[in-house]
Design a protein around this motif. Structure first.
Motif, mmCIF file in Angstrom:
data_model
loop_
_atom_site.group_PDB
_atom_site.id
_atom_site.type_symbol
_atom_site.label_atom_id
_atom_site.label_comp_id
_atom_site.label_asym_id
_atom_site.label_seq_id
_atom_site.Cartn_x
_atom_site.Cartn_y
_atom_site.Cartn_z
ATOM 1 N N ILE A 161 0.842 -1.197 0.000
ATOM 2 C CA ILE A 161 0.000 0.000 0.000
ATOM 3 C C ILE A 161 0.877 1.247 0.000
ATOM 4 C CG2 ILE A 161 -1.650 1.329 1.385
ATOM 5 C CD1 ILE A 161 -2.777 -1.395 2.344
ATOM 6 N N HIS A 164 2.626 1.636 -3.355
ATOM 7 C CA HIS A 164 1.709 1.675 -4.507
ATOM 8 C C HIS A 164 2.087 0.584 -5.518
ATOM 9 C CE1 HIS A 164 1.434 6.228 -3.453
ATOM 10 N NE2 HIS A 164 0.632 5.503 -2.689
ATOM 11 N N HIS A 186 -5.213 -0.688 -1.155
ATOM 12 C CA HIS A 186 -5.336 0.713 -0.741
ATOM 13 C C HIS A 186 -5.480 0.896 0.771
ATOM 14 C CE1 HIS A 186 -5.823 1.584 -4.995
ATOM 15 N NE2 HIS A 186 -5.860 2.876 -4.729
ATOM 16 N N ARG A 187 -6.159 -0.016 1.454
ATOM 17 C CA ARG A 187 -6.380 0.137 2.897
ATOM 18 C C ARG A 187 -6.391 -1.232 3.582
ATOM 19 N NH1 ARG A 187 -6.028 4.772 1.681
ATOM 20 N NH2 ARG A 187 -7.351 6.551 2.277
ATOM 21 N N PRO A 227 -2.553 5.604 -7.139
ATOM 22 C CA PRO A 227 -3.638 5.434 -6.169
ATOM 23 C C PRO A 227 -4.950 6.029 -6.660
ATOM 24 C CG PRO A 227 -1.646 6.207 -5.085
ATOM 25 C CD PRO A 227 -1.387 6.290 -6.560
ATOM 26 N N VAL A 230 -10.404 6.574 -2.851
ATOM 27 C CA VAL A 230 -11.072 5.534 -2.069
ATOM 28 C C VAL A 230 -12.559 5.851 -1.973
ATOM 29 C CG1 VAL A 230 -11.170 4.464 0.228
ATOM 30 C CG2 VAL A 230 -8.968 5.057 -0.775
#
Length: 355
Positions: A161, A164, A186-187, A227, A230
């Motif tokens: 994460i 990337h 991403h999370r 990214p 979100v």
């Protein structure tokens, strides 16, 4: 200061102040504070004087005050307790932390937390060790048991994460065929006593959530990605909606305050709103209607099912079955046979003549 002095050299006040980018007055104040916390900082005034760690100090204790030491002990205890048993998936747990399990395996984050908790005692200043040791012995944490996650898996995903970089994962639910995906992580989200990965699935071109304990292979591809934005509400809200999509929505009316309800079910995702006559309307999302009676039993006050109608009927059917099982002369075996349409031993159906 501790990191600079860890080399073992004695540094003059001006030299150490220059290395740290502070004034000599700030240096003297910080040195005094470290000594009050139990750190072995020696200082000599005058020509040829300076600062150094006391002899034999290879690794200085952690720079923690009383409240920070307690917070670390409690935090590590919670992590250790949450994975104390490796959960074997149950068919219908009402919340994701309700199933029983077996012992935690090696390499898990719970085991690592317990080891770190023990090491923390050795790294604290002498003044704090007795208090931390007492807390270590006295503290018992009760949290929902959960499947343990390898510390290496969380670390690898967190690094991907941060960098990337896309990863290839093999994901499988118990009893289902393993699927391989290439995703953009991403999370990492901790919710429902589980660790989840929120990622963009390159194959399905959409956001997906994966339980980390179900990812059997995590391999970085080396390919970088830009990214993405979100989803609204970040990972937690997206995960909540994803979980709810596969569950049964149930609406209840409860003669208790929202605070009392939240206290009775601290690990449930409930929607609470004012109802009529001081009651509270509760919206819950359960795996199936079979778990609604459990909700009714745990909730404070009096609770009734408002809807949907099929859930009300299912709950009433379960209630009748429970009452029938407790009737005088009733047997569980007989009741079960009757529910299946077969005559029970020792009983005569209304349309059956005795042989």
């Amino acid at each position: 200061m501790l990191a600079v002095l860890q080399t073992g050299r004695e540094l003059s006040g001006p030299e150490l102040a220059a290395r740290l980018g502070v004034s000599e007055r700030t240096l003297r104040r910080d040195g005094e504070r470290l000594r009050r916390l139990g750190y072995g900082i020696e200082s000599r005034r005058g020509p040829g004087g300076g600062y150094r760690l006391t002899a034999g100090t290879r690794m200085p204790p952690l720079l923690l005050d009383d409240d920070e030491a307690v917070a670390m002990q409690v935090g590590l205890a919670i992590v250790a307790a949450s994975g104390a048993r490796r959960v074997k998936e149950a068919g219908g747990g009402m919340n994701d932390g309700s199933a029983d399990g077996t012992a935690d395996g090696p390499g898990g984050i719970a085991e690592a937390a317990e080891q770190a908790r023990a090491k923390l005692l050795q790294l604290l200043p002498p003044r704090l060790r007795p208090r931390a040791g007492a807390l270590h012995e006295a503290l018992e944490v009760g949290v929902p048991s959960a499947p343990d996650v390898e510390a290496g898996a969380l670390s690898a995903l967190a690094q991907a994460i941060y960098d990337h970089r896309a990863v290839r994962v093999a994901h499988a639910r118990d009893g289902e065929e393993c699927t391989r995906r290439e995703v953009e992580p991403h999370r990492l989200v901790h919710r429902y006593a589980r660790w989840y990965l929120l990622a963009w699935d390159r194959t399905r071109e959409g956001w997906r959530t994966f339980r980390v304990d179900r990812l059997h292979v995590i391999a970085p591809t080396g390919a970088r990605f830009v990214p993405r934005a979100v989803p609204e509400g970040a990972g937690g809200e997206h995960l909540r909606e994803a979980v709810r999509r596969g569950r049964q929505r149930v609406e209840l009316e409860v003669s208790a305050t929202p605070a009392e309800i939240a206290d009775a079910l601290p690990y449930e995702e409930l929607e609470l709103s004012p109802g009529e006559g001081g009651a509270t309307r509760v919206v819950a999302h359960v795996r199936d209607a079979a778990w609604v009676p459990h909700l009714l039993a745990v909730l404070p006050g009096t609770a009734r099912v408002l809807g949907p109608a099929e859930v009300r009927q299912a709950v009433l059917a379960q209630a009748r079955a429970v009452l029938a099982a407790h009737d005088e002369g009733s047997t569980l075996r007989g009741d079960e046979l009757e529910r299946r349409g077969a005559p029970s031993p020792g009983r005569v159906d209304e349309d059956q003549e005795p042989g």
